[in-house]
Design a protein around this motif. Structure first.
Motif, PDB file in Angstrom:
ATOM      1  N   ARG A 286       0.834  -1.206   0.000  1.00  0.00           N
ATOM      2  CA  ARG A 286       0.000   0.000   0.000  1.00  0.00           C
ATOM      3  C   ARG A 286       0.867   1.253   0.000  1.00  0.00           C
ATOM      4  O   ARG A 286       0.571   2.231  -0.676  1.00  0.00           O
ATOM      5  N   LEU A 287       1.948   1.230   0.781  1.00  0.00           N
ATOM      6  CA  LEU A 287       2.863   2.380   0.808  1.00  0.00           C
ATOM      7  C   LEU A 287       3.486   2.613  -0.562  1.00  0.00           C
ATOM      8  O   LEU A 287       3.620   3.760  -1.009  1.00  0.00           O
ATOM      9  N   GLU A 288       3.858   1.527  -1.236  1.00  0.00           N
ATOM     10  CA  GLU A 288       4.418   1.657  -2.592  1.00  0.00           C
ATOM     11  C   GLU A 288       3.422   2.348  -3.517  1.00  0.00           C
ATOM     12  O   GLU A 288       3.779   3.271  -4.266  1.00  0.00           O
ATOM     13  N   THR A 289       2.176   1.904  -3.471  1.00  0.00           N
ATOM     14  CA  THR A 289       1.132   2.484  -4.318  1.00  0.00           C
ATOM     15  C   THR A 289       0.916   3.957  -3.988  1.00  0.00           C
ATOM     16  O   THR A 289       0.774   4.801  -4.894  1.00  0.00           O
ATOM     17  N   MET A 290       0.892   4.284  -2.681  1.00  0.00           N
ATOM     18  CA  MET A 290       0.668   5.667  -2.267  1.00  0.00           C
ATOM     19  C   MET A 290       1.817   6.572  -2.697  1.00  0.00           C
ATOM     20  O   MET A 290       1.594   7.709  -3.137  1.00  0.00           O
ATOM     21  N   VAL A 291       3.041   6.077  -2.589  1.00  0.00           N
ATOM     22  CA  VAL A 291       4.195   6.875  -3.016  1.00  0.00           C
ATOM     23  C   VAL A 291       4.113   7.159  -4.519  1.00  0.00           C
ATOM     24  O   VAL A 291       4.420   8.267  -4.965  1.00  0.00           O
ATOM     25  N   LEU A 292       3.699   6.160  -5.293  1.00  0.00           N
ATOM     26  CA  LEU A 292       3.556   6.351  -6.744  1.00  0.00           C
ATOM     27  C   LEU A 292       2.521   7.430  -7.078  1.00  0.00           C
ATOM     28  O   LEU A 292       2.642   8.123  -8.091  1.00  0.00           O
ATOM     29  N   GLN A 293       1.510   7.567  -6.230  1.00  0.00           N
ATOM     30  CA  GLN A 293       0.518   8.634  -6.441  1.00  0.00           C
ATOM     31  C   GLN A 293       1.153  10.011  -6.274  1.00  0.00           C
ATOM     32  O   GLN A 293       0.733  10.979  -6.891  1.00  0.00           O
ATOM     33  N   GLY A 294       2.185  10.078  -5.425  1.00  0.00           N
ATOM     34  CA  GLY A 294       2.845  11.359  -5.179  1.00  0.00           C
ATOM     35  C   GLY A 294       4.041  11.601  -6.061  1.00  0.00           C
ATOM     36  O   GLY A 294       4.523  12.732  -6.154  1.00  0.00           O
ATOM     37  N   ALA A 295       4.554  10.547  -6.696  1.00  0.00           N
ATOM     38  CA  ALA A 295       5.740  10.694  -7.555  1.00  0.00           C
ATOM     39  C   ALA A 295       5.664   9.681  -8.682  1.00  0.00           C
ATOM     40  O   ALA A 295       6.391   8.685  -8.713  1.00  0.00           O
ATOM     41  N   GLU A 296       4.759   9.930  -9.616  1.00  0.00           N
ATOM     42  CA  GLU A 296       4.539   9.011 -10.728  1.00  0.00           C
ATOM     43  C   GLU A 296       5.831   8.848 -11.528  1.00  0.00           C
ATOM     44  O   GLU A 296       6.518   9.820 -11.838  1.00  0.00           O
TER      45      GLU A 296
END
Length: 412
Positions: free
Chosen positions: A312-322
């Motif tokens: 989930r953290l990986e996915t959330m980070v990708l939302q902030g830094a595609e």
């Protein structure tokens, strides 16, 4: 007196009060006194218990000056959550169980009036152009509102009640969520400035646990708390700054996000940052804060397991830094997060601490986890009741440098 009969009486007396008393000329105390006199007069020829009379008085006053039926529900300290699905369907969580109430709001308009009063008290707005809002009541209870046409069931209100008595580790021990030994370990980890993430599903007690854990923070530190709706009740810390997000106004401007607040908090010389919950791109900012000298930071996130929290953290980070490489994200998570505490709501509705795991590092494309404590059910468990406790694994704590630096070194 039956519920329908009681509601009918409340409506009759309320109408009489509105028709015969100039409300702008009387104080709350005078109005309460006058309502009591009218109720006593109306019920003089029949037996009604003192509790029911008190309930009638409260409902009439609340419907005129307060939040109506909602005030009565909120007075019950055993109710932890209120779910209003339109004017006719009110559900509550009481002592861990979901129940449907007999009471109803007079109509959709009355419910929407109460919603506008709640939202207005917090300086926010909700309407057809902005039909979803998060806010809170004056006592700190968290409120989510969804209006038609987004909701097909009428106006929806969900309230997570604010506890009058902040949760402590002592209470969690009494509830059986943790043991005194584990509470002592957690205190050591917090005081030694380990970055701790609390994971769990909806209703698993993440915010409650975070609140209890936060009270282990040394009282002489500067703490910044960041939340969607302020719920944390950290006591004893004088140098405490509490920040809260803000929704956009009707014209779409003025929004302040968790991400904005984390960036601002970094300029406020915090020793620790406590984020109520990360849900999106702000996870990247939180991890960077943990990696840049703000050790001892705490946060929570929705997940079904410790490993799932990492995904989930990986996915959330990708939302902030595609576009950020997955390898870089995993390295960032592995170097920022020290401990993950996973909570769960069990089949018997109790909340348990399921796992305390150390994040060891990054190797061969994977984040390495080192479980320290794992929940195990015992022979007393049944289909309807969960019995068990956290058991220490044979794995030693690997990253013990913070323990040594802080002078809190002990075997964990």
């Amino acid at each position: 007196m039956q519920a329908e009969e009681l509601q009918k009486l409340v409506q009759e007396i309320k109408k009489y009060v509105l028709d015969n008393i100039v409300l702008m000329n009387v104080s709350d105390e005078e109005l309460e006194k006058r309502i009591k006199e009218i109720v006593d007069e109306r019920l003089s020829d029949r037996y009604v218990s003192i509790q029911q009379k008190l309930l009638i008085n409260q409902q009439i006053f609340s419907s005129i000056r307060g939040l109506g039926l909602l005030d009565t529900i909120m007075r019950d300290d055993n109710i932890t959550e209120v779910m209003i699905n339109g004017p006719d369907n009110i559900f509550i969580e009481k002592n861990g169980k979901l129940l449907k109430l007999d009471q109803k709001f007079e109509n959709e308009r009355k419910l929407e009036d109460i919603i506008q009063k709640i939202v207005g008290m917090a300086g926010r707005e909700v309407n057809q152009a902005n039909p979803i809002v998060d806010t809170r009541l004056s006592d700190g209870s968290r409120v989510n509102v969804v209006l038609p046409p987004i909701s097909l069931n009428g106006a929806i209100v969900t309230i997570r009640k604010f506890s009058k008595n902040p949760m402590t580790m002592g209470q969690l021990i009494r509830y059986g969520s943790i043991t005194p030994e584990i509470a002592d370990v957690l205190q050591t980890l917090v005081r030694s400035k380990y970055n701790i993430f609390i994971s769990g599903g909806t209703g698993s007690g993440k915010t409650t646990f975070l609140n209890a854990l936060s009270n282990y923070i040394p009282k002489d530190e500067r703490i910044i708390t960041i939340e969607d709706s302020a719920e944390l009740q950290i006591s004893g810390i004088e140098n405490l700054v509490s920040l809260e997000t803000r929704n956009a106004n009707a014209s779409g401007s003025g929004e302040i996000t968790i991400r904005d607040l984390i960036k601002s908090a970094l300029r406020m010389r915090p020793e620790r940052i406590v984020v109520g919950e990360v849900r999106g791109g702000e996870a990247l900012d939180m991890l960077q804060a943990m990696n840049t000298g703000h050790d001892g930071s705490l946060s929570t996130g929705h997940a079904n397991s410790t490993r799932d929290m990492l995904s989930r953290l990986e996915t959330m980070v990708l939302q902030g830094a595609e576009g950020l490489p997955l390898e870089a994200i995993r390295q960032q998570i592995a170097s920022a997060v020290d401990i993950i505490i996973h909570l769960s709501r069990m089949r018997d509705k109790t909340r348990k601490t399921m796992e305390i795991t150390e994040v060891v590092g990054y190797e061969n494309g994977e984040i390495i986890l080192n479980p320290l404590y794992v929940f195990e059910e015992d022979e007393k468990s049944t289909l309807n009741r969960v019995s068990g406790s956290l058991k220490r694994t044979k794995n030693p704590l690997i990253n013990d440098m913070k323990l040594k630096i802080s002078g809190n070194y002990k075997t964990i």
